[in-house]
Write a protein that holds these residues in place. Structure first.
Motif, mmCIF file in Angstrom:
data_model
loop_
_atom_site.group_PDB
_atom_site.id
_atom_site.type_symbol
_atom_site.label_atom_id
_atom_site.label_comp_id
_atom_site.label_asym_id
_atom_site.label_seq_id
_atom_site.Cartn_x
_atom_site.Cartn_y
_atom_site.Cartn_z
ATOM 1 N N GLN A 368 0.219 14.020 4.186
ATOM 2 C CA GLN A 368 -1.081 13.899 3.313
ATOM 3 C C GLN A 368 -0.672 13.916 1.709
ATOM 4 O O GLN A 368 0.003 14.927 1.382
ATOM 5 C CB GLN A 368 -1.966 14.942 3.986
ATOM 6 C CG GLN A 368 -2.164 14.930 5.536
ATOM 7 C CD GLN A 368 -3.273 13.679 5.878
ATOM 8 O OE1 GLN A 368 -3.905 13.307 4.961
ATOM 9 N NE2 GLN A 368 -2.941 13.118 6.949
ATOM 10 N N ALA A 369 -1.527 13.354 1.182
ATOM 11 C CA ALA A 369 -1.543 13.160 -0.207
ATOM 12 C C ALA A 369 -2.694 12.969 -0.825
ATOM 13 O O ALA A 369 -3.541 12.440 -0.138
ATOM 14 C CB ALA A 369 -0.240 12.397 -0.795
ATOM 15 N N SER A 370 -2.734 12.999 -2.227
ATOM 16 C CA SER A 370 -4.021 12.395 -2.931
ATOM 17 C C SER A 370 -3.532 12.060 -4.205
ATOM 18 O O SER A 370 -2.821 12.368 -4.885
ATOM 19 C CB SER A 370 -4.850 13.547 -2.988
ATOM 20 O OG SER A 370 -4.607 14.621 -3.655
ATOM 21 N N VAL A 371 -4.389 11.215 -4.919
ATOM 22 C CA VAL A 371 -4.361 10.831 -6.352
ATOM 23 C C VAL A 371 -5.915 11.259 -7.081
ATOM 24 O O VAL A 371 -6.750 10.598 -6.390
ATOM 25 C CB VAL A 371 -4.149 9.121 -6.459
ATOM 26 C CG1 VAL A 371 -4.193 8.838 -7.800
ATOM 27 C CG2 VAL A 371 -2.811 8.822 -5.716
ATOM 28 N N GLN A 372 -5.618 11.570 -8.264
ATOM 29 C CA GLN A 372 -6.607 12.054 -8.898
ATOM 30 C C GLN A 372 -6.931 10.816 -10.132
ATOM 31 O O GLN A 372 -6.053 10.446 -10.527
ATOM 32 C CB GLN A 372 -6.548 13.479 -9.576
ATOM 33 C CG GLN A 372 -8.047 13.795 -10.228
ATOM 34 C CD GLN A 372 -9.084 14.185 -9.250
ATOM 35 O OE1 GLN A 372 -8.959 14.956 -8.395
ATOM 36 N NE2 GLN A 372 -10.342 13.722 -9.483
ATOM 37 N N ALA A 373 -8.142 10.497 -10.185
ATOM 38 C CA ALA A 373 -8.477 9.586 -11.201
ATOM 39 C C ALA A 373 -9.898 9.742 -11.577
ATOM 40 O O ALA A 373 -10.665 10.184 -11.397
ATOM 41 C CB ALA A 373 -8.307 8.008 -10.504
ATOM 42 N N ASP A 374 -10.051 8.914 -12.958
ATOM 43 C CA ASP A 374 -11.407 8.796 -13.534
ATOM 44 C C ASP A 374 -12.381 7.952 -13.005
ATOM 45 O O ASP A 374 -13.614 8.262 -12.782
ATOM 46 C CB ASP A 374 -11.296 8.528 -14.993
ATOM 47 C CG ASP A 374 -10.482 9.497 -15.832
ATOM 48 O OD1 ASP A 374 -10.523 10.588 -15.467
ATOM 49 O OD2 ASP A 374 -9.742 9.105 -16.815
ATOM 50 N N MET A 375 -11.812 7.146 -12.371
ATOM 51 C CA MET A 375 -12.658 5.904 -11.374
ATOM 52 C C MET A 375 -11.923 5.494 -10.149
ATOM 53 O O MET A 375 -10.826 5.571 -10.387
ATOM 54 C CB MET A 375 -13.157 4.693 -12.245
ATOM 55 C CG MET A 375 -13.987 4.835 -13.423
ATOM 56 S SD MET A 375 -14.757 3.397 -14.125
ATOM 57 C CE MET A 375 -16.039 3.941 -15.273
ATOM 58 N N VAL A 376 -12.422 4.977 -9.219
ATOM 59 C CA VAL A 376 -11.843 4.637 -8.048
ATOM 60 C C VAL A 376 -12.574 3.064 -8.124
ATOM 61 O O VAL A 376 -13.627 2.983 -7.850
ATOM 62 C CB VAL A 376 -12.183 5.009 -6.677
ATOM 63 C CG1 VAL A 376 -11.656 4.816 -5.531
ATOM 64 C CG2 VAL A 376 -11.600 6.775 -7.013
ATOM 65 N N LEU A 377 -11.832 1.983 -7.867
ATOM 66 C CA LEU A 377 -11.982 0.543 -7.510
ATOM 67 C C LEU A 377 -11.582 0.326 -6.091
ATOM 68 O O LEU A 377 -10.650 0.524 -5.582
ATOM 69 C CB LEU A 377 -11.091 -0.497 -8.457
ATOM 70 C CG LEU A 377 -11.410 -1.704 -8.469
ATOM 71 C CD1 LEU A 377 -12.864 -2.147 -8.405
ATOM 72 C CD2 LEU A 377 -10.579 -2.680 -9.089
ATOM 73 N N MET A 378 -12.845 -0.147 -5.631
ATOM 74 C CA MET A 378 -12.657 -0.442 -3.880
ATOM 75 C C MET A 378 -12.303 -1.872 -3.998
ATOM 76 O O MET A 378 -13.499 -2.734 -4.365
ATOM 77 C CB MET A 378 -14.029 -0.087 -3.190
ATOM 78 C CG MET A 378 -13.964 -0.095 -1.741
ATOM 79 S SD MET A 378 -12.759 1.351 -1.145
ATOM 80 C CE MET A 378 -13.798 2.624 -1.154
ATOM 81 N N ALA A 379 -11.395 -2.561 -3.596
ATOM 82 C CA ALA A 379 -10.845 -3.852 -3.432
ATOM 83 C C ALA A 379 -10.053 -4.202 -2.219
ATOM 84 O O ALA A 379 -9.211 -4.554 -2.143
ATOM 85 C CB ALA A 379 -9.966 -4.335 -4.575
#
Length: 577
Positions: A368-379
């Protein structure tokens, strides 16, 4: 009594005729036995004579237009008679004999038949995206009375929130990158750190490009005399749709309603998030500091490239083991390495589970892991647009969420066709356009089928990617391993060296015995402008040897194509070791 002239039935299989020429105009006298007009049947052009002396009182069919047999096309009578009264009388005489038709020269009167069902239009296209509007224009050019219905915006997703605006933004990103390298080309006075993008100006330019093209679509429809109806169409029956409070009847319908962004229900959303799709990404008023892109297909990778070059820290999460599934993995891996060198991070084989407070949680290799971002683009893809169409209500068959069609583009209802994203076959604008040409050809009585083995795909990165046909693995599976593969690296191409970018390669796959071109995958400068050559070659069934003997100009990036075919067919390229 004025006589209503109808389109005569001149052959057993004749259903309609084309008015080629009127020999008399409204107000002119015509004598019995004199040629009144000429028509085209499916076999020949025939003159049609007047059956009585009189004056041409009214003409309802223009030269070049089509009409079904027994349809009124003119009225001939005596001066002062009312042609509309004659037409009304004919329409009201349900039990009376049909009005005498003009007789074709040297022929007997056709047997009396009941009047055919008439519709407001011969062809109605639902959806004015690239596939829809080009199909409507083609139908009109073929002489069909044509209507197009659009609910949102002319030009569809491609012109408004897809292909065109994306490339307008990418052009700015490419210029920014090139200007930062100006010193390498001997240009002084450019400070890379001082360069920046004014997003307001960029968005304004994008808007102008879109507006120009959309206005062009509307002008083309008007110029080709396509009737335009704005609103959402819903089927009442196989020959009728309702648009707001209006009913439109048509002999045939072509559904071209496109697709929408797919928001996967299996990815949970929790907390406060800044989730966008490609639509919102095109209207960003600032460059996010970081963004996580879910999906490594064409849309996700193009936006990853765009945003990284504009200054974002980009992370791509893709479920499969490689990006760009339609591209040969050898080529897509080169593109991935180039993007990684430019700062993009990739997590392949990553199964995204949820998004919480702009953190993307995923599982990869059991961890299990995660990525933090200012925005998430669903593509993660697109889904056919059928909501509100009442397609199921009239009995149209579906293949999952797409309207099912055969290779003629027909649905299970013989007068209804479906093209483009809505049939779910190949979601590309140029595929939709060609499917439309196939549909119109079949509506006009021809027998044409769509070939899905030779559709080019283009990915707008730097360098660009373009491909057509099979990957090496697919070709080996289909041909039992009996294939030849040729490669040519761009570091052996003079024009690429001049351009300052020798990354990339051309890869071709051919049948080992026949030299048939099975697949071509290009990664280099300007390759999206070259793949059309391969499409023509494959359509013309050119062989590897013929591609070698086709002279490619020097110095061009394009000449690497001949080298790649040499490597495949002869075993070695000229300018490669």
């Amino acid at each position: 009594m004025a006589e209503v002239i109808i389109m005569p039935k001149l052959g057993f299989n004749m259903d309609e005729g084309q008015l080629v020429k009127w020999h008399k105009a409204v107000g002119e006298r015509v004598k019995k036995g004199e040629v009144l007009f000429e028509i085209n049947t499916d076999k020949t052009t025939m003159p049609v004579e007047a059956t009585a002396d009189g004056t041409v009182l009214k003409i309802m069919l223009e030269e070049g237009a089509y009409a079904e047999v027994f349809t009124p096309i003119a009225v001939v009578g005596q001066d002062g008679e009312d042609p509309d009264a004659a037409l009304a009388a004919q329409a009201g005489e349900a039990t009376a004999p049909q009005p005498a038709a003009a007789l074709p020269a040297a022929s007997q009167p056709a047997a009396q038949q009941p009047a055919p069902i008439t519709y407001e239009y011969e062809v109605t296209v639902i959806g004015a995206g690239p596939g829809g509007y080009e199909t409507a224009i083609k139908a009109a050019q073929m002489g069909k009375k044509t209507c197009i219905i659009e609910s949102t915006y002319f030009g569809g997703t491609c012109l408004n929130v897809g292909c065109i605006p994306t490339k307008a933004l990418i052009k700015t990103a490419e210029l920014l990158t090139e200007m930062r390298k100006a010193g390498e080309f001997g240009i002084k006075g450019v400070s890379p750190d001082a360069l920046s993008v004014d997003m307001k100006v960029l968005q304004a330019r994008k808007g102008r490009v879109v507006k120009t093209l959309v206005n062009g679509v509307k002008a083309l429809l008007r110029g080709n005399k396509v009737s335009v109806v704005e609103g959402r169409a819903s089927f009442v029956d196989a020959h009728t749709v309702s648009v707001a409070d209006k009913k439109i009847t048509s002999e045939t319908f072509i559904i071209a309603t496109g697709s929408s962004v797919f928001m996967p229900p299996f990815i949970a959303q929790e907390g406060s998030n800044h989730i966008i799709t490609s639509t919102e990404a095109l209207d960003l008023d600032h460059v996010p500091g970081s963004i996580a892109v879910i999906g490594g297909g064409v849309i996700g990778i193009e936006f990853a490239y765009l945003l990284s070059h504009l200054g974002s820290k980009v992370t791509v999460l893709e479920l499969t083991d490689h990006i760009l599934p339609m591209v040969d993995p050898e080529i897509s891996e080169m593109a991935q390495k180039r993007m990684e060198a430019e700062g993009v991070t990739f997590y392949l084989g990553a199964k995204v589970q949820k998004i919480r407070d702009d953190a993307v949680y995923y599982e990869k290799d059991g961890v299990q892991a995660s990525v933090q971002a200012d925005m998430v683009l669903m593509a993660v893809g697109r889904v056919p647009n059928t909501e509100g169409l009442n397609a199921e209500g009239i009995g149209l068959e579906f293949d999952r969420k797409a309207i099912k069609t055969d290779l003629h583009m027909r649905t299970n209802l013989p007068n209804i066709y479906a093209i483009g994203d809505v049939n779910g076959k190949v979601m590309l604008a140029h595929t939709a356009s060609h499917e439309g040409m196939v549909a119109v050809a079949n509506i006009c009585g021809h027998d044409e089928e769509m070939n899905y083995d030779r559709i080019p795909s283009c990915i707008y990165l730097d360098p660009e990617i373009a491909c057509i046909g099979l990957t090496e693995e697919q070709a080996k599976e289909r041909r039992g391993g009996n294939v030849k593969v040729g490669r040519f690296r761009m570091n052996g191409n003079g024009k690429s060296l001049v351009e300052g970018d020798t990354d990339g390669a051309f890869k071709v796959i051919v049948d080992a015995e026949l030299g048939e071109i099975l697949g071509v995958h290009l990664y280099g400068k300007h390759v999206t402008d070259m793949i059309g050559e391969v499409s023509v070659a494959m359509t013309a069934e050119a062989t590897a040897e013929e591609m070698i003997h086709a002279i490619h100009p020097h110095p061009t990036v394009n000449e690497a194509l001949g080298e790649a075919f040499m490597a495949a067919w002869n075993g070695k390229a000229i300018n490669g070791l």
